[in-house]
Structures are given as structure tokens and as C-alpha cells.
Write an enzyme that holds these catalytic residues in place. Structure first.
Site, PDB file in Angstrom:
ATOM      1  N   PHE A 124       1.090  -1.305  -0.071  1.00 23.43           N
ATOM      2  CA  PHE A 124       0.152  -0.100   0.053  1.00 23.43           C
ATOM      3  C   PHE A 124       0.707   1.161  -0.047  1.00 23.43           C
ATOM      4  O   PHE A 124       1.772   1.153   0.702  1.00 23.43           O
ATOM      5  CB  PHE A 124      -0.898   0.015   1.241  1.00 23.43           C
ATOM      6  CG  PHE A 124      -1.937   1.022   1.371  1.00 23.43           C
ATOM      7  CD1 PHE A 124      -3.077   0.838   0.292  1.00 23.43           C
ATOM      8  CD2 PHE A 124      -1.873   2.172   2.011  1.00 23.43           C
ATOM      9  CE1 PHE A 124      -4.193   1.722   0.266  1.00 23.43           C
ATOM     10  CE2 PHE A 124      -2.804   3.156   1.847  1.00 23.43           C
ATOM     11  CZ  PHE A 124      -4.000   2.985   1.106  1.00 23.43           C
ATOM     12  N   ASP A 193       0.858  -5.146   8.675  1.00 23.82           N
ATOM     13  CA  ASP A 193      -0.186  -4.116   8.346  1.00 23.82           C
ATOM     14  C   ASP A 193      -1.580  -5.077   8.292  1.00 23.82           C
ATOM     15  O   ASP A 193      -1.487  -5.808   7.396  1.00 23.82           O
ATOM     16  CB  ASP A 193       0.044  -3.347   7.219  1.00 23.82           C
ATOM     17  CG  ASP A 193      -0.909  -2.113   7.078  1.00 23.82           C
ATOM     18  OD1 ASP A 193      -2.325  -2.483   7.523  1.00 23.82           O
ATOM     19  OD2 ASP A 193      -0.688  -1.006   6.711  1.00 23.82           O
ATOM     20  N   TYR A 218     -11.432   2.446  10.060  1.00 31.04           N
ATOM     21  CA  TYR A 218     -12.389   2.487   9.198  1.00 31.04           C
ATOM     22  C   TYR A 218     -12.953   1.459   8.251  1.00 31.04           C
ATOM     23  O   TYR A 218     -13.942   1.866   7.504  1.00 31.04           O
ATOM     24  CB  TYR A 218     -12.441   4.027   8.760  1.00 31.04           C
ATOM     25  CG  TYR A 218     -10.973   4.245   7.944  1.00 31.04           C
ATOM     26  CD1 TYR A 218     -10.915   3.525   6.686  1.00 31.04           C
ATOM     27  CD2 TYR A 218      -9.923   4.670   8.591  1.00 31.04           C
ATOM     28  CE1 TYR A 218      -9.779   3.885   6.092  1.00 31.04           C
ATOM     29  CE2 TYR A 218      -8.830   4.850   8.019  1.00 31.04           C
ATOM     30  CZ  TYR A 218      -8.646   4.457   6.530  1.00 31.04           C
ATOM     31  OH  TYR A 218      -7.455   4.602   5.989  1.00 31.04           O
ATOM     32  N   LYS A 219     -12.343   0.665   8.084  1.00 30.65           N
ATOM     33  CA  LYS A 219     -12.475  -0.447   7.114  1.00 30.65           C
ATOM     34  C   LYS A 219     -13.325  -1.441   7.593  1.00 30.65           C
ATOM     35  O   LYS A 219     -14.682  -1.018   7.952  1.00 30.65           O
ATOM     36  CB  LYS A 219     -11.240  -1.039   6.644  1.00 30.65           C
ATOM     37  CG  LYS A 219     -10.425   0.199   5.565  1.00 30.65           C
ATOM     38  CD  LYS A 219      -9.038  -0.385   5.354  1.00 30.65           C
ATOM     39  CE  LYS A 219      -8.327   0.757   4.551  1.00 30.65           C
ATOM     40  NZ  LYS A 219      -7.216   0.263   4.273  1.00 30.65           N
ATOM     41  N   ARG A 367     -12.730  -3.729  -8.048  1.00 29.20           N
ATOM     42  CA  ARG A 367     -12.229  -4.196  -6.861  1.00 29.20           C
ATOM     43  C   ARG A 367     -13.662  -4.566  -5.974  1.00 29.20           C
ATOM     44  O   ARG A 367     -14.318  -3.343  -5.843  1.00 29.20           O
ATOM     45  CB  ARG A 367     -11.414  -3.609  -5.825  1.00 29.20           C
ATOM     46  CG  ARG A 367     -10.825  -4.256  -4.656  1.00 29.20           C
ATOM     47  CD  ARG A 367      -9.779  -3.499  -3.980  1.00 29.20           C
ATOM     48  NE  ARG A 367     -10.216  -2.207  -3.325  1.00 29.20           N
ATOM     49  CZ  ARG A 367      -9.735  -1.411  -2.406  1.00 29.20           C
ATOM     50  NH1 ARG A 367      -8.799  -1.814  -1.967  1.00 29.20           N
ATOM     51  NH2 ARG A 367     -10.251  -0.518  -2.070  1.00 29.20           N
TER      52      ARG A 367
HETATM   53  C1  LIG Z   1      -6.197   1.602   4.115  1.00 29.29           C
HETATM   54  C2  LIG Z   1      -4.673   1.313   4.426  1.00 29.29           C
HETATM   55  C3  LIG Z   1      -3.945   2.173   5.058  1.00 29.29           C
HETATM   56  C4  LIG Z   1      -4.438   3.491   5.285  1.00 29.29           C
HETATM   57  O1  LIG Z   1      -3.722   4.509   6.196  1.00 29.29           O
HETATM   58  P1  LIG Z   1      -4.157   5.763   6.673  1.00 29.29           P
HETATM   59  O2  LIG Z   1      -3.106   6.419   7.533  1.00 29.29           O
HETATM   60  O3  LIG Z   1      -5.167   5.366   7.567  1.00 29.29           O
HETATM   61  O4  LIG Z   1      -4.640   6.707   5.686  1.00 29.29           O
HETATM   62  C5  LIG Z   1      -2.617   2.033   5.439  1.00 29.29           C
HETATM   63  N1  LIG Z   1      -2.207   0.720   5.013  1.00 29.29           N
HETATM   64  C6  LIG Z   1      -2.800  -0.210   4.424  1.00 29.29           C
HETATM   65  C7  LIG Z   1      -2.349  -1.528   3.877  1.00 29.29           C
HETATM   66  C8  LIG Z   1      -4.292   0.047   4.098  1.00 29.29           C
HETATM   67  O5  LIG Z   1      -5.027  -0.834   3.302  1.00 29.29           O
END
Ligand SMILES: *Cc1c(COP(=O)(O)O)cnc(C)c1O
Length: 408
Positions: A124, A193, A218-219, A367
Site C-alpha cells: 500500500f 499491516d 474505518y474499514k 475491486r
Molecule cells: C487503508 C490502508 C492504510 C490507510 O492508512 P491511513 O493512515 O489510515 O490513511 C494503510 N495501509 C494499508 C495496507 C491500507 O490498506
């Protein structure tokens, strides 16, 4: 041929069917994007109204009187249950990006003399950017390896391995135990992560001996847009772990207001500044939904939903240009299915306009995220029917659907 009545039967037999009513889902929408933003829990407005009352009536005394002050630990303990951690190994704080920064610096400090951070190709973006920045700050180098060939990049120079359990593009699922063991074999720390896995995949951080982890609120945890994130630090590492953002809430005695920083004992040292109480308590309401959920039921349904989707698309949309980008083996994927397609962006926009919400990811992926707590088997059937409609009518081939918006 799978009929809709078969999907209706699967919904009737589903042990998680009753959980759907815990969400306030808008009518006429099939929501397949809970991996980006979970929908609103039905009880959220009432919970936030209560917090507003506390703020209005009890003002600053609410920090003690209403447990605002202890919410990061309290909610962390609830998340711990989902990821196989002990309650005092998880705390809610900041964003995933900021938590990655804190843990990466701390991990490199805990492995002095080692000069390499390992991450994976296509991780990511925020994870990659933060890894690069930490390496630059500390004078280290970054080694990026293909997801399926991390082993070859590991040696005695590696301080920390930082990868994402479920790939945000393809949905590929790492084996938590295998990768952790490989990192430990060379004496490196393992940082996971869990953004796309916590809440849909059973996770046993303690069982595999993982060191560090971060994840999103938030996911799949349904904490609301921009909800705070969480941090896991294995108990044994906590006493010596030194994170760089030494804000006063990570101090051993924040309200002693001392001139010098002394880290708190245990997981509290991962805090930095004052918590965003409104979003923090919204996340607690999201976590409430999980209180009686068995993650093996969630995994079983997740695999069934994604398998059904793959089968329906491949039989009913064969030769329409959809290429499966997700592992076909259900054991090797998280809870999303991605399809490569030449017109992916426009097709997804047309689907969204018709009430089937997934998302588009560069370079050419449609997706679809499946959240077993509220998605039904008939949703899968109806989403595929909508895809067929969009393709048969060429509804995607319109200027408005081809124009990129800022948030995809
Ligand atoms: C959604 C996501 C993030 C989001 O990071 P934020 O700091 O909340 O914007 C980070 N890493 C992964 C792998 C994600 O899927």
C-alpha cells in the site's frame, strides 16, 4: 447454473444473517466496499448523541466521569480479541500511517547495527512512503521484494520486515506464521499491516509470535470515516520499545507535567497526543458489533461469498474481458475479489450509478470487498446481474463514467 433461489436458501441457512440488522444500510444499494469504508452501525447516531450530551453537560469532567481517558486502552482490548492479542498489547491511536512511522523507527532502534528495512513490491502506498522516509531519516536502506519471494531478501542485515497481510489490490493473503518465522529466522522484527484483514480473517498474532502490527479503524471495523487506527506490540517487546513521537500522552505520568520525557510502561507508550474523542468513541460503537461474533463463521462465509462471486462472473460473464486478479484458492485470499478489465474505471462508475458499490484501483482493477457481517448471498447474485446489465447495454461507455474523480 446457480439460481437466485439457491442464494436465498444460503441466506436463510447463514448463522451470521442476523448481524446485518446491526448496520444502517441504505435501501437500494449493494455495498461491496467495506474494505475501504465500513457502513454505519445502526446504533451510531444514538451513541454519538450520548457523547455530545457528555460534552455539553459534563464538559472537561467527562475525561474521568465518562471514561474518555481510558478509551484507547478499552477499545484496544476489544480489537485485541479479533487479532489474537492480549488486551494490554493493543491500543487505539493516531492513523495507520502515523503508527507505521512510530513502529518502524522503534523497530530499527531495537535492532541496532542492522541497516535494512524489507517491504514488498506493490505494498500500500502509505506503507511504502513511510518505509522510505524512515530509512532516509535513520540512514538505512530499503529492500523491496516480490510478495511471493520475500525469503530471498532476508539476511542478517535486516532490522524489520514490514508487509501487509492482505494485498489491497489482489486480495492475496500472506501466511502470518510463515512470514513471521522467516523474519525471525534472520533475527529481524516482524511488523504486520492488518488494514485489509482484521475483522474478516481470523488472526493469531500471539500464536505466530508476531512482534508489531498496525491496522485501520474505518474499514472492516466500521468505526466511521477517518476513525483512529490501532497498534499492537508484543508484551515482551514493550519495556524496551522506544517510539519517536514522544507526546505527553505516551509519558509515564502525563499529568505530572514533568520537563523530561519518561515513557509509560507497556502499550500506553505508543500514544502521542490527545485522542480525537468523537471518532474514538464512534470506533467503540463499531467494535460493539463484534462482541458475539465467531471469526471462524466470518471466514467460512467470506470464502463462500468470494467463491460464489468468482464462479458467477466466470460462468455468466465469460469472454467479456474480466481477468481474475485474486488467488483462485480461497485459502490464499482475504475477503475481496478483483478483476482486471480494459474499461475497469468506467464499468465501476456505471455499477456505482446503478447502486452496486465497489471501487477502482490502478491500473485496471475493479475491486469488490465482501463483508460477511452484512453482505448476503443474494447481494452477490444481484451484483453479478448488474454487471451483466452494464456490459450488455454498454452503459459504461459514457463520458460521465470515463471521467476520473478525485477519490477512486
Ligand atoms: C487503508 C490502508 C492504510 C490507510 O492508512 P491511513 O493512515 O489510515 O490513511 C494503510 N495501509 C494499508 C495496507 C491500507 O490498506
Amino acid at each position: 447454473m446457480i439460481e437466485r433461489t439457491h442464494c436465498e436458501q444460503l441466506d436463510r441457512d447463514d448463522p451470521l444473517a442476523k448481524v446485518r440488522s446491526r448496520f444502517a444500510l441504505p435501501a437500494g444499494v449493494i455495498y461491496l466496499d467495506g474494505n475501504s469504508l465500513g457502513p454505519m452501525p445502526a446504533t451510531m447516531p444514538a451513541r454519538l448523541a450520548t457523547v455530545m450530551d457528555q460534552w455539553r453537560e459534563d464538559l472537561i469532567t467527562s475525561w474521568n466521569r465518562h471514561g474518555w481517558h481510558t478509551a484507547p486502552q478499552r477499545i484496544g482490548a476489544k480489537i485485541a480479541r479479533l487479532i489474537g492479542a492480549a488486551p494490554h498489547e493493543v491500543i487505539v491511536a493516531d492513523s495507520t500511517s502515523i503508527n507505521l512511522f512510530k513502529l518502524l523507527v522503534a523497530a530499527c532502534r531495537a535492532r541496532p547495527g542492522r541497516s535494512v528495512i524489507v517491504t514488498e513490491d506493490g505494498n500500500f502506498p502509505t506503507d511504502r512512503y513511510i518505509v522510505d522516509s524512515v530509512a532516509e531519516l535513520l540512514g538505512l536502506t530499503v529492500r523491496s521484494a516480490p510478495r511471493d519471494a520475500l525469503d530471498a531478501s532476508l539476511d542478517g542485515d535486516v532490522a524489520v520486515v514490514a508487509v501487509t497481510q492482505v494485498d489491497y489490490r489482489t486480495g492475496h493473503l500472506h501466511d502470518l506464521g510463515d512470514v513471521t518465522a522467516a523474519a525471525h529466522n534472520v533475527g529481524a522484527l516482524m511488523l504486520w499491516d492488518l488494514a485489509h484483514s482484521a475483522g474478516v480473517v481470523p488472526i493469531d498474532l500471539r500464536g505466530v509470535g508476531a512482534d508489531l502490527a498496525v491496522g485501520c479503524g474505518y474499514k472492516y471495523l466500521n468505526g466511521g470515516p477517518g476513525a483512529p487506527a490501532y497498534v499492537f506490540v508484543a508484551e515482551a517487546l514493550q519495556p524496551d520499545l522506544r517510539q519517536p513521537l514522544t507526546g505527553w500522552h505516551g509519558h509515564a505520568a502525563p499529568f505530572a507535567l514533568e520537563d523530561a520525557y519518561r515513557p509509560a510502561r507497556g502499550i500506553d507508550r505508543l500514544l502521542c497526543g490527545t485522542a480525537p474523542v468523537l471518532s474514538l468513541l464512534a470506533l467503540e460503537e463499531g467494535m460493539e458489533i463484534f462482541h458475539d461474533i465467531d471469526m471462524t463463521d466470518v471466514r467460512q462465509k467470506s470464502q463462500a461469498l468470494t467463491s460464489l462471486f468468482i464462479e458467477l462472473v466466470e460462468t455468466r460473464l465469460a469472454d467479456r474481458g474480466f481477468e481474475l486478479a485474486t488467488p483462485r484458492d480461497a485459502a490464499r485470499r482475504g475477503s475481496q475479489v478483483s478483476w482486471g478489465h480494459e474499461h475497469a474505471y468506467a464499468i465501476m462508475q456505471a455499477l456505482i450509478a446503478g447502486g452496486v458499490i465497489g471501487d477502482f484501483r490502478e491500473p485496471n482493477l475493479l475491486r469488490f470487498g465482501f463483508a460477511p457481517l452484512y453482505n448476503q448471498y443474494v447481494d452477490v447474485f444481484d451484483a453479478v446481474a448488474a454487471m451483466i446489465e452494464v456490459m450488455d447495454s454498454d452503459a459504461w461507455d459514457r463520458h460521465e463514467f470515463r471521467t476520473r474523480q478525485e477519490v477512486t
